[in-house]
Design a protein around this motif. Structure first.
Motif, PDB file in Angstrom:
ATOM      1  N   GLU A  88      10.035  10.326   3.505  1.00  0.00           N
ATOM      2  CA  GLU A  88      10.768  10.955   2.400  1.00  0.00           C
ATOM      3  C   GLU A  88      11.274   9.879   1.438  1.00  0.00           C
ATOM      4  OE1 GLU A  88      10.065  13.832   2.686  1.00  0.00           O
ATOM      5  OE2 GLU A  88      10.122  14.389   4.797  1.00  0.00           O
ATOM      6  N   ILE A  89      12.007   8.919   1.965  1.00  0.00           N
ATOM      7  CA  ILE A  89      12.496   7.849   1.100  1.00  0.00           C
ATOM      8  C   ILE A  89      11.349   6.931   0.686  1.00  0.00           C
ATOM      9  CG2 ILE A  89      13.117   6.204   2.929  1.00  0.00           C
ATOM     10  CD1 ILE A  89      15.682   5.629   1.270  1.00  0.00           C
ATOM     11  N   HIS A 439       9.832  18.109  -0.636  1.00  0.00           N
ATOM     12  CA  HIS A 439       8.771  17.419   0.119  1.00  0.00           C
ATOM     13  C   HIS A 439       7.428  17.552  -0.598  1.00  0.00           C
ATOM     14  CE1 HIS A 439      11.573  17.058   3.412  1.00  0.00           C
ATOM     15  NE2 HIS A 439      11.838  18.344   3.295  1.00  0.00           N
ATOM     16  N   ASP A 440       6.673  16.438  -0.662  1.00  0.00           N
ATOM     17  CA  ASP A 440       7.026  15.135  -0.132  1.00  0.00           C
ATOM     18  C   ASP A 440       7.388  14.147  -1.243  1.00  0.00           C
ATOM     19  OD1 ASP A 440       6.800  15.171   2.713  1.00  0.00           O
ATOM     20  OD2 ASP A 440       4.637  15.375   2.517  1.00  0.00           O
ATOM     21  N   THR A 520      13.993  25.772   2.985  1.00  0.00           N
ATOM     22  CA  THR A 520      12.771  26.460   2.575  1.00  0.00           C
ATOM     23  C   THR A 520      12.355  26.025   1.180  1.00  0.00           C
ATOM     24  OG1 THR A 520      13.283  28.360   3.981  1.00  0.00           O
ATOM     25  CG2 THR A 520      11.708  28.717   2.200  1.00  0.00           C
ATOM     26  N   LEU A 521      13.315  25.950   0.258  1.00  0.00           N
ATOM     27  CA  LEU A 521      13.012  25.526  -1.106  1.00  0.00           C
ATOM     28  C   LEU A 521      12.380  24.141  -1.113  1.00  0.00           C
ATOM     29  CD1 LEU A 521      13.241  26.036  -4.172  1.00  0.00           C
ATOM     30  CD2 LEU A 521      15.542  25.039  -4.071  1.00  0.00           C
ATOM     31  N   SER A 522      12.874  23.257  -0.264  1.00  0.00           N
ATOM     32  CA  SER A 522      12.378  21.881  -0.269  1.00  0.00           C
ATOM     33  C   SER A 522      10.910  21.799   0.114  1.00  0.00           C
ATOM     34  CB  SER A 522      13.212  21.013   0.680  1.00  0.00           C
ATOM     35  OG  SER A 522      12.941  21.301   2.036  1.00  0.00           O
ATOM     36  N   PHE A 523      10.387  22.805   0.807  1.00  0.00           N
ATOM     37  CA  PHE A 523       8.992  22.772   1.239  1.00  0.00           C
ATOM     38  C   PHE A 523       8.045  23.520   0.300  1.00  0.00           C
ATOM     39  CE2 PHE A 523      11.039  21.795   5.328  1.00  0.00           C
ATOM     40  CZ  PHE A 523      10.313  20.657   5.654  1.00  0.00           C
ATOM     41  N   MET A 524       8.570  24.086  -0.780  1.00  0.00           N
ATOM     42  CA  MET A 524       7.704  24.831  -1.688  1.00  0.00           C
ATOM     43  C   MET A 524       6.863  23.918  -2.573  1.00  0.00           C
ATOM     44  SD  MET A 524       7.919  27.883  -0.726  1.00  0.00           S
ATOM     45  CE  MET A 524       8.158  27.204   0.926  1.00  0.00           C
ATOM     46  N   ALA A 525       7.118  22.619  -2.484  1.00  0.00           N
ATOM     47  CA  ALA A 525       6.283  21.648  -3.197  1.00  0.00           C
ATOM     48  C   ALA A 525       5.428  20.835  -2.231  1.00  0.00           C
ATOM     49  CB  ALA A 525       7.149  20.711  -4.034  1.00  0.00           C
ATOM     50  N   LEU A 526       5.372  21.229  -0.959  1.00  0.00           N
ATOM     51  CA  LEU A 526       4.622  20.490   0.051  1.00  0.00           C
ATOM     52  C   LEU A 526       3.170  20.968   0.052  1.00  0.00           C
ATOM     53  CD1 LEU A 526       4.659  18.371   2.271  1.00  0.00           C
ATOM     54  CD2 LEU A 526       5.385  20.145   3.877  1.00  0.00           C
ATOM     55  N   LEU A 527       2.352  20.289  -0.723  1.00  0.00           N
ATOM     56  CA  LEU A 527       0.999  20.762  -0.995  1.00  0.00           C
ATOM     57  C   LEU A 527       0.094  20.730   0.226  1.00  0.00           C
ATOM     58  CD1 LEU A 527       0.319  19.049  -4.449  1.00  0.00           C
ATOM     59  CD2 LEU A 527       1.670  21.087  -3.926  1.00  0.00           C
ATOM     60  N   SER A 531      -0.412  28.294   1.921  1.00  0.00           N
ATOM     61  CA  SER A 531      -1.652  28.280   1.165  1.00  0.00           C
ATOM     62  C   SER A 531      -1.430  28.024  -0.317  1.00  0.00           C
ATOM     63  CB  SER A 531      -2.365  29.622   1.338  1.00  0.00           C
ATOM     64  OG  SER A 531      -1.588  30.679   0.791  1.00  0.00           O
ATOM     65  N   LEU A 532      -0.251  28.343  -0.818  1.00  0.00           N
ATOM     66  CA  LEU A 532       0.018  28.173  -2.242  1.00  0.00           C
ATOM     67  C   LEU A 532       1.352  27.452  -2.391  1.00  0.00           C
ATOM     68  CD1 LEU A 532      -1.643  29.161  -4.707  1.00  0.00           C
ATOM     69  CD2 LEU A 532      -0.111  31.120  -4.865  1.00  0.00           C
ATOM     70  N   LYS A 533       1.357  26.342  -3.138  1.00  0.00           N
ATOM     71  CA  LYS A 533       2.570  25.560  -3.379  1.00  0.00           C
ATOM     72  C   LYS A 533       2.592  25.109  -4.835  1.00  0.00           C
ATOM     73  CE  LYS A 533       4.088  25.773   0.879  1.00  0.00           C
ATOM     74  NZ  LYS A 533       4.085  24.674   1.846  1.00  0.00           N
ATOM     75  N   LEU A 534       3.719  24.563  -5.275  1.00  0.00           N
ATOM     76  CA  LEU A 534       3.884  24.137  -6.666  1.00  0.00           C
ATOM     77  C   LEU A 534       4.301  22.676  -6.706  1.00  0.00           C
ATOM     78  CD1 LEU A 534       4.004  25.036  -9.704  1.00  0.00           C
ATOM     79  CD2 LEU A 534       6.450  25.457  -9.332  1.00  0.00           C
ATOM     80  N   SER A 535       3.536  21.855  -7.398  1.00  0.00           N
ATOM     81  CA  SER A 535       3.934  20.465  -7.630  1.00  0.00           C
ATOM     82  C   SER A 535       4.375  20.317  -9.078  1.00  0.00           C
ATOM     83  CB  SER A 535       2.774  19.509  -7.330  1.00  0.00           C
ATOM     84  OG  SER A 535       1.931  19.338  -8.456  1.00  0.00           O
ATOM     85  N   ASP A 536       4.816  19.107  -9.440  1.00  0.00           N
ATOM     86  CA  ASP A 536       5.224  18.878 -10.828  1.00  0.00           C
ATOM     87  C   ASP A 536       4.035  18.948 -11.775  1.00  0.00           C
ATOM     88  OD1 ASP A 536       4.654  15.590 -11.610  1.00  0.00           O
ATOM     89  OD2 ASP A 536       4.464  16.229  -9.540  1.00  0.00           O
ATOM     90  N   LYS A 537       2.810  18.990 -11.213  1.00  0.00           N
ATOM     91  CA  LYS A 537       1.610  19.066 -12.047  1.00  0.00           C
ATOM     92  C   LYS A 537       1.030  20.472 -12.131  1.00  0.00           C
ATOM     93  CE  LYS A 537       0.239  14.252 -11.293  1.00  0.00           C
ATOM     94  NZ  LYS A 537      -0.858  13.344 -10.842  1.00  0.00           N
TER      95      LYS A 537
END
Length: 552
Positions: A88-89, A439-440, A520-527, A531-537
């Motif tokens: 993480e760090i 994450h991550d 749970t929110l922290s894992f919504m960017a864990l690609l 099956s479906l997640k959201l990254s900054d891209k």
């Protein structure tokens, strides 16, 4: 110099599968002798002494605490060591982040075994704050305190024998370090091919059938029970037959639950289900020490005096915890002193406005939204295609149907527009949540009912350069600052637990039915977990490993 002492207790020998009243003598931080006494001479009220518990896979950062504060809470529950992945760090600060964890942990006698992060960044489909290369990993392994190659999340790279992935595994093997796995849902031939690359463990099994496939090919399976991902009930049936190849772990543990318990809770639950107590203690105490070659005593003569005293072998109520012969916790109170905390960070996001979260409707007559569906207690998500709600030419949340707007904001590069999608399962009736724990890569992740609330929650996090924020439509606001890398607090563990409990309570007052909404929110960017997640891209399909449109 550690003082010599002795105690009289029922000594639990996990290897001999015996319980014998004895006098345990400690000298120089090690067990000098274990002298049995006649049972007729023993006090029937004698407590039990047994090896300390080990969390076989945890991200200390997810406790929102620096290592020394994590240790102060964990020892009260009989935990004496952790196998800790600092990725993480690492995703925020690179090798410097790993070095921060090592430096802070050095102020505690708690036995942290840190890994070399294998996947920083986790994927090329997101923006992280740093990169850890194969050369960096080789350099990290020069430090004996780096005990293993941390979870290899790039399972497609392993299956396809990607050269960079295989180089990292080879470096670990040459250094004599085990390699941790991360392969959610991998079964049969794929599991065998993954293991054959040198992967030794997996903590992502969410069904017994999946775990059996991985056990069959020689992998150790970790039974995980954390704040968001809880697989104990699904996997505990494996213990009677496969106890020699299982371990317990938390993976991610928020401070409010760490205050209440740790691995001791899993031991108590497993025994309550009728499992053999020696088998359970093999899983909780012995297997991690053997697999990772931890410098942790197992209650043998000459071992480091790392052990716990419990009232009985039913409730596992921890009365005392010893590390290297020093009493570090007694009757729920930590005796470890606080240590100084340096503040390190990598945070460059600029304030946002409500307009930044607007999503123009596509030209199609009846737009459809690809909606992420999240589940309580699971890291996996599903995809649900639903009619998009359109107002004034914009796609907006549909609170009545629990379809809320999800956003990820790049925290490393200022001025980048938020990535937007929709999610079902958070249940908010008004307001928004935002977190710099994502994450991550740990960009800012937010979910909300309206754009104004989203902007306010995100700005609270940005102003603090890291934290957890909850905002109600009625003006209520709570922020838990996380100044250390935007992941951890610099405050004492109990205070952080209390602050976290308050922001968690507000999230639930806003309508969330989730047990741990921020986890749970922290894992919504864990690609890397389908099956479906959201990254900054953008919105990412974890099964096809490609970006898809949020609305079309």
């Amino acid at each position: 110099m550690t003082p010599a002492f002795s105690l009289t207790a029922n000594v639990v020998d996990v290897f001999a599968r015996s319980i014998q009243p004895a006098i345990v003598s400690v000298e120089g931080g090690r067990i000098a002798s274990i002298a049995p006494i006649a049972e007729a001479e023993a006090d029937s009220a004698l407590p039990y002494v047994l090896p300390g518990f080990v969390d076989a896979h945890v991200h200390v950062e997810s406790s929102l605490l620096v290592p020394t504060e994590f240790a102060r809470l964990a020892v009260t529950h009989g935990t004496v060591a952790t196998v800790s992945d600092p990725h993480e760090i690492g995703n925020v600060l690179g090798v410097a982040g790993v070095e921060f964890m090592l430096e802070n942990a050095a102020h505690s006698p708690f036995k942290f075994c840190f890994g070399a992060p294998s996947c920083v960044p986790a994927t090329p489909f997101e923006t992280a704050g740093a990169e850890i290369t194969a050369q960096d990993i080789a350099k990290l392994f020069e430090n004996p305190k780096i005990g293993y190659l941390a979870e290899m999340m790039n399972w497609p790279g392993v299956l396809h024998r990607d050269s960079d992935v295989m180089q990292k595994i080879a470096i670990a093997q040459a250094a004599g370090r085990p390699v941790d796995g991360h392969a959610p849902g991998l079964r049969a031939d794929d599991a065998a091919h993954y293991a054959s690359a040198g992967i030794s463990t997996d903590h992502e099994c969410f069904t017994a059938a999946e775990a059996l496939d991985k056990l069959a090919v020689g992998m150790k399976v970790l039974i995980r029970e954390g704040s968001a991902a809880r697989n104990f009930d699904a996997l505990i049936e494996l213990l009677p037959e496969h106890y020699a190849h299982l371990m317990f772990c938390s993976d991610d543990k928020h401070p409010d639950t760490l205050v209440l318990g740790h691995i001791n809770q899993l031991v108590q639950r497993a025994v309550a289900l009728g499992n053999d107590v020696f088998h359970v203690l093999r899983v909780a105490c012995v297997n991690p020490v053997k697999h990772y070659n931890l410098p942790v005593g197992l209650l043998g003569e000459g071992d480091p005096a790392d052990f716990i005293v419990v009232k009985n072998l039913r409730d596992f109520e921890v009365q005392q915890t010893y590390l290297n012969g020093v009493l570090v916790a007694e009757n729920g109170k930590s005796l470890l002193p606080a240590a100084p905390v340096a503040v390190v960070n990598n945070f460059h996001a600029q304030p946002v406005t409500a307009a930044d979260f607007q999503l123009p409707a596509p030209a199609s007559a009846q737009p459809t939204a690809r909606v992420i569906e999240c589940f309580d207690g699971q890291l996996i998500t599903a995809r649900v295609d639903l009619p998009a709600r359109i107002e004034n030419g914009l796609v907006v949340s549909n609170v009545a149907d629990d379809v809320l707007k999800l956003a990820v904001i790049n925290r490393y590069q200022p001025g980048v527009a938020p990535a937007l999608a929709f999610i079902r399962g958070f249940g908010l009736q008004h307001g928004a949540l935002a977190s710099s724990v994502g994450h991550d890569s740990h960009n800012i992740t937010a979910v909300g009912c309206d754009d104004e609330s989203l902007a306010r929650a995100v700005n609270l996090v940005i102003e603090a350069k890291g934290g957890l924020a909850a905002v109600g439509a009625d003006g209520r606001e709570i922020l838990v600052p996380l100044p250390v890398a935007g992941l951890m607090s610099d405050q004492p563990g109990p205070a952080v637990a209390e602050a976290y409990a308050a922001v968690d309570a507000l999230a639930k007052q806003l309508g969330s039915p989730l047990g741990a909404p921020f986890m749970t929110l922290s894992f919504m960017a864990l690609l890397v977990i389908p099956s479906l997640k959201l990254s900054d891209k953008g919105l990412f399909d974890g099964q096809q490993f490609t970006f898809v449109d949020a609305v079309e």
